[in-house]
Design an enzyme around this catalytic site. Structure first.
Site: not given
Length: 206
Positions: A15, A43, A45, A88, A116, A144, A146
């Protein structure tokens, strides 16, 4: 590297927002800032942001919250130049609390808000829906960040259930049938077909 050496074509689907965090992290380390990454240490990321930054300098800390950051208070005071990037999918409130804590400790601070934009928009829209609903249903993977952050935020506003597929709705049938006004939201990567299946199943309850 192994794939390239075997002759495979490698397509980078990282991404752009995630790449941006890595680039900003490297920039801060190269400019001599002690880097604080706001996010969950385990995580993928965050691990990647840290690895990229540490390839250019050693002074990198991951802080999911202010309590964790307090462990490094002496180092932060000694270093004086603090740089901040953020996972993000983190909540803006978490970034603000870390920055508020760092401000009195640092002589110079540089912050890149790398949350994000679509994540922030999704969270804000879901919060508005939650104000009008007695039940929020969040659809998406429980692994996730998110989606789990979205569910955490909404639980502070109204009753919220987090499911991965429509089959899980049966576990909450009683709660759903009592609801007078429910709303459905989903994580950024939740496939449209799964959301549609959830909506279809919910219609069966009414």
């Amino acid at each position: 590297e192994n794939a390239k050496n075997k002759g495979y074509e490698v397509v980078d689907l990282t991404c752009h927002d995630v790449k941006k965090v890595q680039q900003k992290a490297i920039q801060l380390v190269q400019e001599g800032f002690l880097l604080v990454i706001v996010g969950k240490p385990e995580h993928p990321e965050v691990c990647a942001i840290k690895a990229n930054a540490q390839s250019h300098g050693e002074k990198v800390f991951v802080a999911p919250d202010v309590e964790t950051l307090k462990q490094y208070e002496k180092i932060i005071k000694d270093h004086k130049k603090i740089g901040v990037v953020v996972q993000t999918t983190q909540r803006i409130e978490n970034l603000k609390s870390v920055v508020d804590y760092l401000m009195p400790l640092a002589k110079e601070i540089k912050i890149f808000n790398t949350i994000c934009a679509s994540t922030s928009l999704r969270q804000n829209e879901a919060k508005s829906l939650a104000q009008e609903s007695d039940l929020m249903i969040v659809v998406g993977s429980k692994k996730s960040a998110n989606t789990t952050h979205l569910a955490e935020i909404l639980k502070g506003i109204t009753e919220t259930i987090h499911i991965e597929t429509e089959q899980e709705l049966d576990d909450y049938k009683e709660v759903i049938e009592k609801s007078q006004n429910m709303s459905v939201t989903a994580g950024a990567a939740t496939p449209e077909a799964i959301i549609e299946n959830v909506m279809k199943k919910l219609n069966e309850y009414y």
